[in-house]
Design a protein around this motif. Structure first.
Motif, PDB file in Angstrom:
ATOM      1  N   GLU A   1      -2.774  -2.835  10.169  1.00 51.69           N
ATOM      2  CA  GLU A   1      -3.332  -1.840  10.780  1.00 51.69           C
ATOM      3  C   GLU A   1      -4.890  -1.867  11.069  1.00 51.69           C
ATOM      4  O   GLU A   1      -5.345  -2.874  10.681  1.00 51.69           O
TER       5      GLU A   1
ATOM      6  N   ARG B   1       0.192  -0.910  -6.760  1.00 50.40           N
ATOM      7  CA  ARG B   1      -0.050  -1.383  -8.122  1.00 50.40           C
ATOM      8  C   ARG B   1       0.671  -0.274  -9.253  1.00 50.40           C
ATOM      9  O   ARG B   1       1.038  -0.942 -10.268  1.00 50.40           O
TER      10      ARG B   1
ATOM     11  N   GLY C   1      -0.078   5.055  -0.928  1.00 52.30           N
ATOM     12  CA  GLY C   1      -1.130   5.518  -0.109  1.00 52.30           C
ATOM     13  C   GLY C   1      -0.957   6.713   1.232  1.00 52.30           C
ATOM     14  O   GLY C   1       0.254   6.983   1.390  1.00 52.30           O
TER      15      GLY C   1
ATOM     16  N   GLY D   1       0.842  -1.142   0.031  1.00 52.24           N
ATOM     17  CA  GLY D   1       0.005  -0.062   0.255  1.00 52.24           C
ATOM     18  C   GLY D   1       0.886   1.136   0.068  1.00 52.24           C
ATOM     19  O   GLY D   1       0.482   2.292   0.525  1.00 52.24           O
TER      20      GLY D   1
ATOM     21  N   ALA E   1      -0.784  -6.823  -4.836  1.00 51.92           N
ATOM     22  CA  ALA E   1      -0.530  -7.900  -3.758  1.00 51.92           C
ATOM     23  C   ALA E   1      -1.490  -8.601  -3.246  1.00 51.92           C
ATOM     24  O   ALA E   1      -1.580  -9.628  -2.421  1.00 51.92           O
ATOM     25  N   ALA E   2      -2.923  -8.198  -3.842  1.00 55.22           N
ATOM     26  CA  ALA E   2      -4.062  -9.167  -3.465  1.00 55.22           C
ATOM     27  C   ALA E   2      -4.155 -10.166  -4.367  1.00 55.22           C
ATOM     28  O   ALA E   2      -5.038 -11.158  -4.362  1.00 55.22           O
TER      29      ALA E   2
HETATM   30  N1  LIG Z   1      -4.417   7.400   6.741  1.00 58.25           N
HETATM   31  C1  LIG Z   1      -4.326   7.039   7.934  1.00 58.25           C
HETATM   32  O1  LIG Z   1      -3.778   7.936   8.553  1.00 58.25           O
HETATM   33  C2  LIG Z   1      -4.759   5.911   8.373  1.00 58.25           C
HETATM   34  C3  LIG Z   1      -4.742   5.800   9.924  1.00 58.25           C
HETATM   35  C4  LIG Z   1      -5.032   4.745  10.553  1.00 58.25           C
HETATM   36  C5  LIG Z   1      -5.256   3.438   9.934  1.00 58.25           C
HETATM   37  N2  LIG Z   1      -5.243   3.690   8.360  1.00 58.25           N
HETATM   38  C6  LIG Z   1      -5.492   2.411   7.712  1.00 58.25           C
HETATM   39  O2  LIG Z   1      -4.267   2.239   6.859  1.00 58.25           O
HETATM   40  C7  LIG Z   1      -4.923   1.472   5.694  1.00 58.25           C
HETATM   41  C8  LIG Z   1      -4.418   2.160   4.497  1.00 58.25           C
HETATM   42  O3  LIG Z   1      -4.807   3.692   4.556  1.00 58.25           O
HETATM   43  P1  LIG Z   1      -4.286   4.791   3.592  1.00 58.25           P
HETATM   44  O4  LIG Z   1      -5.014   5.915   4.144  1.00 58.25           O
HETATM   45  O5  LIG Z   1      -3.135   4.892   3.343  1.00 58.25           O
HETATM   46  O6  LIG Z   1      -5.283   4.174   2.167  1.00 58.25           O
HETATM   47  P2  LIG Z   1      -5.112   4.841   0.740  1.00 58.25           P
HETATM   48  O7  LIG Z   1      -4.534   6.196   0.770  1.00 58.25           O
HETATM   49  O8  LIG Z   1      -6.186   4.312   0.040  1.00 58.25           O
HETATM   50  O9  LIG Z   1      -3.805   3.765   0.144  1.00 58.25           O
HETATM   51  C9  LIG Z   1      -3.724   2.432  -0.103  1.00 58.25           C
HETATM   52  C10 LIG Z   1      -2.791   2.271  -1.063  1.00 58.25           C
HETATM   53  O10 LIG Z   1      -3.064   0.793  -1.230  1.00 58.25           O
HETATM   54  C11 LIG Z   1      -2.588   0.724  -2.659  1.00 58.25           C
HETATM   55  N3  LIG Z   1      -3.121  -0.740  -3.152  1.00 58.25           N
HETATM   56  C12 LIG Z   1      -4.395  -0.667  -3.189  1.00 58.25           C
HETATM   57  N4  LIG Z   1      -4.738  -1.979  -3.866  1.00 58.25           N
HETATM   58  C13 LIG Z   1      -3.580  -2.580  -3.885  1.00 58.25           C
HETATM   59  C14 LIG Z   1      -3.207  -3.887  -4.263  1.00 58.25           C
HETATM   60  N5  LIG Z   1      -3.973  -4.802  -4.448  1.00 58.25           N
HETATM   61  N6  LIG Z   1      -2.120  -4.241  -4.143  1.00 58.25           N
HETATM   62  C15 LIG Z   1      -0.974  -3.165  -3.674  1.00 58.25           C
HETATM   63  N7  LIG Z   1      -1.296  -2.088  -3.194  1.00 58.25           N
HETATM   64  C16 LIG Z   1      -2.514  -1.775  -3.390  1.00 58.25           C
HETATM   65  C17 LIG Z   1      -3.169   1.808  -3.609  1.00 58.25           C
HETATM   66  O11 LIG Z   1      -1.971   2.190  -4.423  1.00 58.25           O
HETATM   67  P3  LIG Z   1      -2.138   1.815  -5.909  1.00 58.25           P
HETATM   68  O12 LIG Z   1      -3.316   2.196  -6.459  1.00 58.25           O
HETATM   69  O13 LIG Z   1      -0.918   2.204  -6.457  1.00 58.25           O
HETATM   70  O14 LIG Z   1      -2.122   0.358  -5.779  1.00 58.25           O
HETATM   71  C18 LIG Z   1      -3.310   3.144  -2.364  1.00 58.25           C
HETATM   72  O15 LIG Z   1      -2.365   3.962  -2.642  1.00 58.25           O
HETATM   73  C19 LIG Z   1      -6.489   1.477   5.609  1.00 58.25           C
HETATM   74  O16 LIG Z   1      -6.758   0.181   6.375  1.00 58.25           O
HETATM   75  C20 LIG Z   1      -6.732   2.375   6.853  1.00 58.25           C
HETATM   76  O17 LIG Z   1      -7.943   2.126   7.381  1.00 58.25           O
HETATM   77  C21 LIG Z   1      -5.006   4.836   7.793  1.00 58.25           C
END
Ligand SMILES: NC(=O)c1ccc[n+]([C@@H]2O[C@H](COP(=O)([O-])OP(=O)(O)OC[C@H]3O[C@@H](n4cnc5c(N)ncnc54)[C@H](OP(=O)(O)O)[C@@H]3O)[C@@H](O)[C@H]2O)c1
Length: 504
Positions: free
Chosen positions: A159, A47, A16, A13, A89-90
């Motif tokens: 997470e 990805r 993200g 991820g 990765a999925a």
């Molecule tokens: N952001 C925070 O501050 C925060 C705080 C606490 C908990 N969390 C938790 O942390 C997790 C991530 O949060 P986030 O805010 O960073 O989400 P996000 O911004 O949506 O990032 C997730 C990343 O995962 C990548 N991804 C999606 N499908 C994938 C796959 N099949 N294989 C590999 N990479 C993949 C995407 O990039 P690509 O499109 O390039 O694949 C995306 O940028 C979530 O579970 C969230 O609930 C986040």
């Protein structure tokens, strides 16, 4: 404390928000403090295609904007250890290239330690863990490396949110157990990386004066608040599926509650601390689902000048009953706390941004000063209050009643205060950093175990399921932005002759 082992941190991820806003700034801070092992490196996976250099440039900007005193020269010593691999990765076929890269980066000698970090949307945890299992990177039988008595380890940081309810948390636990040993699973809650939260442990157990009073005989009640002044902002889609109970109460607030309420562990060791946290969560009394309004209050913020109410926010489902505010009363079925309620609340668009624990000790058996009038009674009522501030301040305050100077006898409220974090106002490090280091050194004290997560879901389950429908009826706009939540929240304590500590 053991030094962190060298490892390859594989962030799944990598494109993200979490990675750029929290994880890499945290790693930079730990690198700057000399805490990262010099052979530790990072492989980001997501990805979209990009080169190592492009990802490093993105991260340099993100880290620069988030850490205090960013030093380009220091970054230059970390950057070459940061690499990127595009891949899904999925999907098991996505892992052909990902695992080839991991082996190239780290496992050429079969001795590398691997730390996976699931920084993806929660619905991807299951397929990604299954695909890691299929990749063969986590062999069940660990072979000791030639010349190295310790077998290389494979660990995973998961997470939050960990499931959306008890059954889904259990299913995810089973999936993780099919690939990793429980001792290699790190369920992270970044609240537990916050220094003042850990300071709670020191306050309780490194001092003799609190523990004798820390029970139902002397504590009237405890309040735990995590209030935000902002609304849902750009997290609408996520939030409308989640709400305050899942987002804050089930995870962060119950963890803080566990630290406040748990029994002293026999030694300061991960398994003992985790087992005490689990015990206290398991002793939460299930509420009577027929009388939920007596133990919980839910709300949604209304519109204010220039900003829509939650219900009118673009992206929120029509008629959504997702709570942006939740308060609940918790009773324990145990000797220490029987009869002493713990009140938890969390919400958005509230009067202040504040996270704190308030321990209200019982009043003296009789109020000698009642003849001095209502003011004296009020002073006595708000005395004996220990306020542990977690954010934005990091300090502990003891509020008590004293004599006001003057010719006549009257009371006033006095406070003693101490900087809890002890950084003298300096910025606290990103909470993820110490937690990631703990995972690198194999210390699970501040991570949740399997039963603890399931117990926390069980504690909030009645407030999420069908039984909560009545609580949710008519919640749209039931509290004004800038207030402390709906009337029903005041009533929750009011019915018990108490009130929230709202005055800071
Ligand atoms: N952001 C925070 O501050 C925060 C705080 C606490 C908990 N969390 C938790 O942390 C997790 C991530 O949060 P986030 O805010 O960073 O989400 P996000 O911004 O949506 O990032 C997730 C990343 O995962 C990548 N991804 C999606 N499908 C994938 C796959 N099949 N294989 C590999 N990479 C993949 C995407 O990039 P690509 O499109 O390039 O694949 C995306 O940028 C979530 O579970 C969230 O609930 C986040």
């Amino acid at each position: 404390m053991a030094a962190p082992d060298p490892c390859l941190l594989v962030i799944l991820g990598a494109s993200g928000d979490l990675t750029s806003r929290k994880l890499l700034p945290a790693l930079y801070e730990q690198h700057a403090a000399g805490n990262l092992h010099p052979r530790t490196s990072v492989l980001g996976v997501s990805r979209r295609a990009k080169s190592d250099e492009a990802w490093r440039d993105e991260l340099a900007e993100a880290v620069r904007s988030r850490v205090a005193n960013f030093d380009p020269a220091l970054w230059a010593t970390l950057a070459p250890r940061i690499r990127y691999q595009a891949g899904d990765a999925a999907r098991p076929d996505g892992w052909e290239e990902i695992s080839a890269r991991i082996r190239r980066e780290s496992l050429a000698d079969e001795c590398g330690n691997l730390l996976f970090f699931l920084a993806v949307a929660p619905e991807l945890y299951d397929p990604i863990v299954a695909a890691i299992g299929d990749s063969g990177l986590v062999p069940r039988e660990r072979r000791a490396c030639l010349g190295d008595p310790a077998a290389p380890w494979r660990r995973v940081i998961v997470e939050k949110p960990f499931g959306v309810d008890e059954p889904s948390a259990r299913a995810l636990n089973q999936r993780l157990a099919s690939v990793f040993e429980e001792s290699d699973i790190y369920r992270i809650d970044h609240y537990l990386g916050k220094e003042p939260v850990q300071g709670l442990l020191a306050l309780r157990f490194a001092n003799g004066i609190f523990e004798p009073l820390w029970n139902e005989r002397f504590v009237d009640h405890v309040q735990i608040t995590a209030a935000e002044s902002l609304g849902v902002e750009d997290r609408v889609a996520f939030y409308d599926q989640t709400g305050a109970i899942r987002d804050m109460i089930q995870s962060h607030l119950l963890q803080v509650l566990a630290f406040v309420a748990m029994e002293p562990p026999s030694v300061f060791a991960a398994d003992r601390i985790r087992s005490e946290r689990r015990n206290i969560l398991e002793s939460i009394q299930p509420p009577d689902v027929e009388r939920l309004e007596e133990v919980a209050a839910l709300g949604q913020y209304a519109a204010a000048e220039g900003s829509p109410g939650y219900a009118e926010t673009e992206g929120v489902a029509a008629g959504s009953t997702t709570e942006t505010f939740a308060a609940m009363k918790v009773h324990f079925d145990n000797w220490r706390w029987a009869g002493t309620p713990f009140y938890l609340r969390s919400g958005k668009r509230l009067a202040a941004k504040r996270t704190e624990v308030v321990v209200q000790f019982k009043a003296p058996p009789t109020n000698l000063f009642r003849t001095l009038g209502q003011d004296a009674e009020a002073r006595v009522a708000e005395a004996d209050r220990l306020i542990i501030e977690i954010a934005p301040q990091s300090r502990v305050r003891m509020r008590f009643a004293g004599r006001a100077p003057g010719a006549t006898f009257s009371l006033k409220t006095l406070e003693m205060s101490a900087d809890f974090g002890g950084r003298g106002g300096g910025a606290e490090p990103e909470a993820y950093g110490p937690l990631i280091l703990d995972a690198m050194r194999g210390d699970q004290s501040l991570f949740k175990d399997r039963e603890e997560v399931e117990a926390a879901w069980a504690a909030v389950e009645p407030l999420l399921g069908a039984a909560s429908q009545d609580l949710r009826r008519g919640i749209a706009g039931n509290y004004a932005p800038g207030s402390w939540g709906p009337e029903s929240s005041k009533l929750l304590l009011g019915r018990d002759g108490r009130s929230w500590h709202d005055d800071g």
